[in-house]
Enzyme design. Structure first.
Site, PDB file in Angstrom:
ATOM      1  N   PHE A 133       0.846  -1.200   0.000  1.00 39.46           N
ATOM      2  CA  PHE A 133       0.000   0.000   0.000  1.00 39.46           C
ATOM      3  C   PHE A 133       0.885   1.255   0.000  1.00 39.46           C
ATOM      4  CE2 PHE A 133      -2.956   3.000   2.152  1.00 39.46           C
ATOM      5  CZ  PHE A 133      -4.061   2.841   1.344  1.00 39.46           C
ATOM      6  N   ASP A 202       1.256  -5.348   7.911  1.00 45.30           N
ATOM      7  CA  ASP A 202       0.112  -4.440   7.879  1.00 45.30           C
ATOM      8  C   ASP A 202      -1.125  -5.305   7.624  1.00 45.30           C
ATOM      9  OD1 ASP A 202      -1.955  -2.675   7.271  1.00 45.30           O
ATOM     10  OD2 ASP A 202      -0.595  -1.203   6.376  1.00 45.30           O
ATOM     11  N   TYR A 227     -11.222   0.795  10.699  1.00 45.06           N
ATOM     12  CA  TYR A 227     -12.443   1.330  10.081  1.00 45.06           C
ATOM     13  C   TYR A 227     -12.885   0.509   8.881  1.00 45.06           C
ATOM     14  CZ  TYR A 227      -8.734   3.767   7.476  1.00 45.06           C
ATOM     15  OH  TYR A 227      -7.606   4.059   6.780  1.00 45.06           O
ATOM     16  N   LYS A 228     -12.126  -0.538   8.531  1.00 44.00           N
ATOM     17  CA  LYS A 228     -12.521  -1.390   7.404  1.00 44.00           C
ATOM     18  C   LYS A 228     -13.403  -2.528   7.934  1.00 44.00           C
ATOM     19  CE  LYS A 228      -8.633   0.272   4.757  1.00 44.00           C
ATOM     20  NZ  LYS A 228      -7.181   0.185   4.542  1.00 44.00           N
ATOM     21  N   ARG A 376     -13.342  -2.897  -7.611  1.00 42.59           N
ATOM     22  CA  ARG A 376     -13.002  -3.660  -6.408  1.00 42.59           C
ATOM     23  C   ARG A 376     -14.251  -3.876  -5.564  1.00 42.59           C
ATOM     24  NH1 ARG A 376      -8.957  -1.683  -1.636  1.00 42.59           N
ATOM     25  NH2 ARG A 376     -10.760  -0.354  -1.278  1.00 42.59           N
TER      26      ARG A 376
HETATM   27  C1  LIG Z   1      -6.393   1.359   4.637  1.00 41.62           C
HETATM   28  C2  LIG Z   1      -4.946   1.086   4.768  1.00 41.62           C
HETATM   29  C3  LIG Z   1      -4.125   1.934   5.505  1.00 41.62           C
HETATM   30  C4  LIG Z   1      -4.688   3.185   6.111  1.00 41.62           C
HETATM   31  O1  LIG Z   1      -3.734   3.945   6.751  1.00 41.62           O
HETATM   32  P1  LIG Z   1      -4.203   5.192   7.626  1.00 41.62           P
HETATM   33  O2  LIG Z   1      -2.972   5.739   8.160  1.00 41.62           O
HETATM   34  O3  LIG Z   1      -5.124   4.628   8.684  1.00 41.62           O
HETATM   35  O4  LIG Z   1      -4.932   6.108   6.730  1.00 41.62           O
HETATM   36  C5  LIG Z   1      -2.794   1.586   5.651  1.00 41.62           C
HETATM   37  N1  LIG Z   1      -2.292   0.471   5.077  1.00 41.62           N
HETATM   38  C6  LIG Z   1      -3.067  -0.361   4.344  1.00 41.62           C
HETATM   39  C7  LIG Z   1      -2.505  -1.585   3.743  1.00 41.62           C
HETATM   40  C8  LIG Z   1      -4.410  -0.058   4.163  1.00 41.62           C
HETATM   41  O5  LIG Z   1      -5.170  -0.872   3.427  1.00 41.62           O
END
Ligand SMILES: *Cc1c(COP(=O)(O)O)cnc(C)c1O
Length: 417
Positions: A133, A202, A227-228, A376
């Site tokens: 990511f 992660d 939040y997911k 997606r």
């Molecule tokens: C959604 C997501 C994030 C989000 O990071 P924030 O700092 O909470 O905005 C980070 N890493 C991955 C792989 C994600 O899918």
């Protein structure tokens, strides 16, 4: 749950209804308020709200309004981060003192990745893969600059072979946010251990969708967002994990007072708190933590394996239905074909993915678009049904057959989804 379509007959809507009737998690959907008329396939980006969360946030506002500063003690705001960590730990295969709930995923990644790198000061490499990511790659680059080491980026499938004695930390996103492809965490963990490297996971697209078991993976540190799939609400506090075997030597790069062993002693000297708690930095986000605390209540008594099985069944149904109903309509599966190799999401490739997704959203089927060409779809196991999958594919097939997606308003670009 039986794999759909294994009896050789084509699936119909009724078959989906039958799968829902056999679903051991079917009753959990009632804990969520999914708006009528919407098929929500974006719980992997922002999980749905539970009425229990609404009630809890209202109560927290009253604690503020009526109790004012006394609520730090009377409403136990002060140990809310620890209480939420205790609730979350079983979903991670972790012990409560290994988990801290605080800050954003990006900030937590910075803290634990730098801390992990400092546990291997004689090594020069943070190893990651090219599909990580973006925030993870940005943060890794910043950590490398600060710590005087380098980021080595390899292809996804080449990670295990690239782990050698130069690697300080292997930092990976467990489930690929674009394709849903899952890393073999145990294989990565074993290779890292053999080479004396640490692992940093992660789990943003994993926790609440798949079996996450940091203990059996031999993970060293980890982060993820809530939040997911965990439905903690927009911008909910993230979590971090630090394995107990590192608690003696590990240091947070941010020495905040809430990470102090005794914040309210106002000591001149910094004394780190116990375990993962030392990675707390500032005052906890009480309203957001209250929302998350209530949201996690739904997981009490739910087995991670049941959730993973449901995710696989839903994604299988989707892939099969797209295969039969959208054949020859220009879609290509961008996720692994084997359900054991993907998370609770499926991505489809199409050159006009953006406009098609806008048209789908217009019909109440909410998924998202990831550039350049991915549609997606996330299948949050606690509230998505097989019949939703049917209706979503039905809408998608209809749009593609009629060409109804190709209207000017569907081509307009928006910031999110
Ligand atoms: C959604 C997501 C994030 C989000 O990071 P924030 O700092 O909470 O905005 C980070 N890493 C991955 C792989 C994600 O899918």
């Amino acid at each position: 749950m039986p794999a759909p379509g294994t009896d050789g007959t084509a699936m119909d809507r009724q078959a989906c209804t039958r799968l829902d009737a056999q679903d051991p998690l079917a009753g959990v959907r009632a804990c969520f308020s999914v708006p009528a008329g919407s098929i929500y396939l974006d719980g992997n980006s922002l999980g749905a709200l539970q009425p229990a969360v609404t009630r809890r946030v209202r109560a927290a506002l009253d604690e503020w309004g009526d109790g004012l500063i006394r609520s730090w003690n009377d409403a136990r705001w002060v140990d809310l981060p620890q209480r939420v960590a205790t609730r979350l730990a079983p979903l991670l295969g972790a012990r409560p003192d290994e988990v801290a709930v605080t800050d954003s995923t990006s900030v937590n990644l910075f803290k634990v990745l730098l801390a992990a790198r400092r546990l291997r000061p004689d090594r020069r490499v943070i190893l990651t893969d090219a599909s990580d990511f973006p925030t993870d790659r940005y943060v890794a680059g910043g950590v490398a600059d600060l710590a005087g080491c380098e980021v080595r980026t390899v292809a996804r499938d080449a990670v295990v072979d690239a782990i050698d004695e130069t690697v300080a930390v292997v930092a990976l996103t467990h489930v690929d946010y674009r394709t849903g492809a899952v890393h073999d965490a145990e294989a990565v963990g074993a290779a890292a251990r053999a080479a004396g490297a640490l692992t940093c996971w992660d789990l943003s697209h994993s926790t609440g969708a798949l079996v996450v078991d940091l203990a059996s993976w031999g993970a060293d540190v980890a982060v993820g967002c809530t939040y997911k799939y965990l439905s903690g609400g927009p911008g909910a506090p993230a979590y971090l994990y630090v394995a107990r075997r590192h608690h003696e030597g590990v240091e947070s790069p941010i020495r905040g007072w809430f990470g102090h062993a005794a914040p309210f002693d106002f000591d001149d000297r910094y004394v780190p708190g116990c375990g993962a708690d030392r990675f707390l930095a500032g005052t906890p986000a009480v309203l957001s933590l209250a929302a998350l605390d209530a949201a996690l209540g739904v997981w009490d008594g739910i087995a991670r394996s049941e959730v993973e099985a449901k995710a696989r069944a839903l994604t299988e149904t989707f892939v099969e239905l797209v295969g039969t109903r959208c054949e020859g309509l220009g879609l290509e599966l961008a996720s692994p074909r084997d359900p054991a190799c993907r998370g609770a999401q499926v991505s489809l490739r199409h050159p006009q993915a953006h406009a098609i997704m806008q048209a789908l959203i217009g019909r109440g089927v909410i998924g998202d678009f990831r550039p350049p060409d991915l549609l997606r779809f996330g299948f949050a196991p606690l509230y998505v049904r097989h019949v939703d999958v049917w209706d979503a594919v039905d809408a998608l097939a209809d749009l593609l057959v009629t060409g109804d997606w190709d209207r000017p308003e569907h081509h307009e670009r928006r910031t999110v989804t």
